[in-house]
Scaffold this active site. Structure first.
Site: not given
Ligand SMILES: Cc1ncc(COP(=O)(O)O)c(C=O)c1O
Lengths: 125, 413
Positions: A37, A39, A63, A106
């Site tokens: 995915c 992360d 990211c 995130c």
């Protein structure tokens, strides 16, 4: 993609990068996300005898917003007790870092990482 | 000499206009403004002459006759006209088309549209080096196959398909062959006199010309017919109506002529730079080159940096302008479909960087890029839990990851 200055600051100067000994009974480790995915966050907390988080470390594959989210929560966690730690919400992280809608996941991941680290610590006690 | 930052290494996305091209264009943005379709005065005669000269330049750069070149707004439009125009003209022969999964979206989305209107399309999977296995293509051909579309040079991984062999197969089976050559001009020296290709799409801005102009080659012998997709004043012999953008066309003509004359001195220079880049990156552990290195234009290097996430890498190397296969840098949430089609897993697709070089790239720029990548990949790996696992001997791919549900995101907002 443009980032807020806070994201860039955490990304360029990440706080509390590193690892704690996961076998130490005073350490709780949470690893969430998946490489597929894009992360993965590993968050570790070291809890004192009186139940206060005295140290927090992270490593994140992801990211800039994912790195910033996890860096930020390590700062927030220190000095909190476990119940307070679990009250940290992704919306607070997103707001502090001014994450755009596509990066909300995130902050969700960072919240999950806290929960996983606390659960891991509790499972040892 | 001091370096100017950021360094542009995204020439597969678009190139800087060559000053020689701009010089030729300028008069047509100022004094020579006539409509090339105006037959009654010298303003029109002058621009018509310029348009026809540019047509000759493009035709001779690719070994075609100028009557075989139709101006369009770019490769996207050329591809649309070629595929839709031929499919609709020849649909009584059959309704089956073949293409490759790694084609540009201009081809894939046009094929999807044709499927919606009753055509059937086979999307072939290339080999893991990005190239087509000719026998697999041959066995995908059916009695009702009317057209095959294959790109000459892939925009992401730079691999060169064997157009001559595929074209011969098409000839043998009486199938129309379209080639997307947007990324081939100035990178491969070919001639349509020899290549068995029926339709070929071109773009100016990938080879130092202006954006918003392209061309479609339509073979006259044997003659290929198309149904027009844009109707109006009957320009371009009815194939594509619309007032011609003289300055763009003049720029494209000049860009193609320069591409043809400079290619023999440019290729060895760019190849040397690309080799320096590759050698410099090879000192980094766990990197993977995407796409075949032998059948590849020297302008492209596509590398995956394992255990580093693509978008954070792009952020770390913002002194250089490159593209990434990471989902985060594209509008969709999928990592590069090209890298997935050649069998790269999501992680490697996410962590890929495409370096694309140009005639303006310098040795110093490549040296800087090598240093920057070595530095930043090391820094990001210090931060990466996956790198830590790899170093501890844990197999990241067989670890049980807890994937994240969309549900949580909705609940908390
Ligand atoms: C291989 C390929 N085909 C088609 C296109 C579309 O070209 P244009 O921008 O001229 O429409 C591009 C550029 O993005 C490309 O790289």
């Amino acid at each position: 993609m443009s980032y807020s200055n806070k994201v860039i600051d955490h990304y360029e100067h990440p706080r509390n990068v590193g690892a704690l000994n996961k076998d130490d009974p005073s350490v709780g480790t949470g690893m969430v996300g998946a490489p597929a995915c894009g992360d993965v966050m590993k968050l570790q907390i070291k809890v004192s005898d009186s139940g206060i988080i005295e140290d927090a470390k992270f490593k994140t594959y992801g990211c800039g917003s994912a790195i910033a989210s996890s860096s930020l929560v390590t700062e927030w966690l220190k000095g909190k007790n476990l119940d307070e730690a679990q009250m940290i919400k992704n919306s607070q992280i997103a707001e502090e870092l001014e994450l755009p809608p596509v990066k909300i996941h995130c902050s969700v991941l960072a919240e999950d990482a806290i929960k996983a680290a606390v659960a891991n610590y509790r499972s040892k006690h | 000499m001091s370096l100017k930052l950021p360094i542009y290494l995204d020439n597969s996305a678009t190139t800087k206009i060559d000053p020689r091209v701009l010089d030729k264009m300028m008069p047509f943005l100022t004094e020579e403004f006539g409509n090339p379709a105006s037959r009654s005065h010298s303003f029109g005669w002058t621009t018509d002459k310029a348009v026809e000269h540019a047509r000759e330049q493009v035709a001779s750069a690719v070994g075609a006759d100028s009557k075989e070149i139709i101006w369009t707004s770019g490769a996207t439009e050329s591809i649309n006209l070629a595929l839709k125009g031929a499919a609709s003209f020849y649909q009584d022969r059959g309704r089956h088309l073949i293409t490759i999964k790694t084609e540009h979206k201009a081809t894939l989305d046009t094929m999807r549209e044709l499927e919606r209107t009753g055509f059937e399309v086979t999307y072939l999977t290339p080999e893991t080096n990005g190239l087509i296995d000719l026998s697999k293509l041959a066995s995908a051909i059916r009695v009702d196959t009317i057209l095959i579309s294959v790109m000459y040079v892939n925009n992401e991984i730079g691999v060169i398909q064997d157009i001559e062999a595929i074209g011969s197969l098409c000839r043998e089976k009486n199938i129309i062959f379209h080639v997307d050559a947007a990324q081939a001009i100035g990178k491969i020296d070919f001639s349509l006199e020899k290549l068995p290709v029926d339709l070929m799409s071109f773009s100016a801005h990938k080879c130092y010309g202006p954006k918003g102009v392209g061309a479609l080659y339509v073979r006259r012998r044997p003659r290929i017919r198309l149904l027009a997709q844009i109707h109006g004043g009957g320009h371009e012999r009815g194939f594509r109506s619309g007032t011609l953008p003289t300055h763009q066309i003049v720029g494209m003509g000049e860009a193609f002529e320069i591409a043809k004359t400079d290619i023999s001195k440019e290729l060895p220079r760019i190849k040397k730079l690309r080799d320096n880049l590759l050698t410099g990156l090879q000192s980094i552990e766990e990197i993977y080159v995407n796409g075949d290195m032998k059948h590849r234009v020297p302008h492209n290097l596509n590398v995956s940096f394992n255990y580093v996430e693509g978008e954070s890498l792009i952020m770390a190397i913002k002194d250089i302008a490159v593209s990434s296969g990471s989902a985060c840098t594209s509008a969709s949430l999928e990592p590069s479909y090209v890298l997935r089609a050649i069998g790269r897993n999501d992680e490697l697709a996410h962590s890929s960087i495409r370096f694309s070089l140009s005639r303006f790239t310098t040795e110093e720029e490549i040296e800087y890029t090598v240093r920057l990548l070595n530095d930043k990949v090391a820094k990001l790996r210090d931060l990466s839990p996956l790198w830590e696992m790899f170093k501890d001997g844990i197999d990241v791919s067989s670890y049980e990851w807890q994937e994240h549900g969309e549900r949580d995101i909705i609940l908390h907002n």
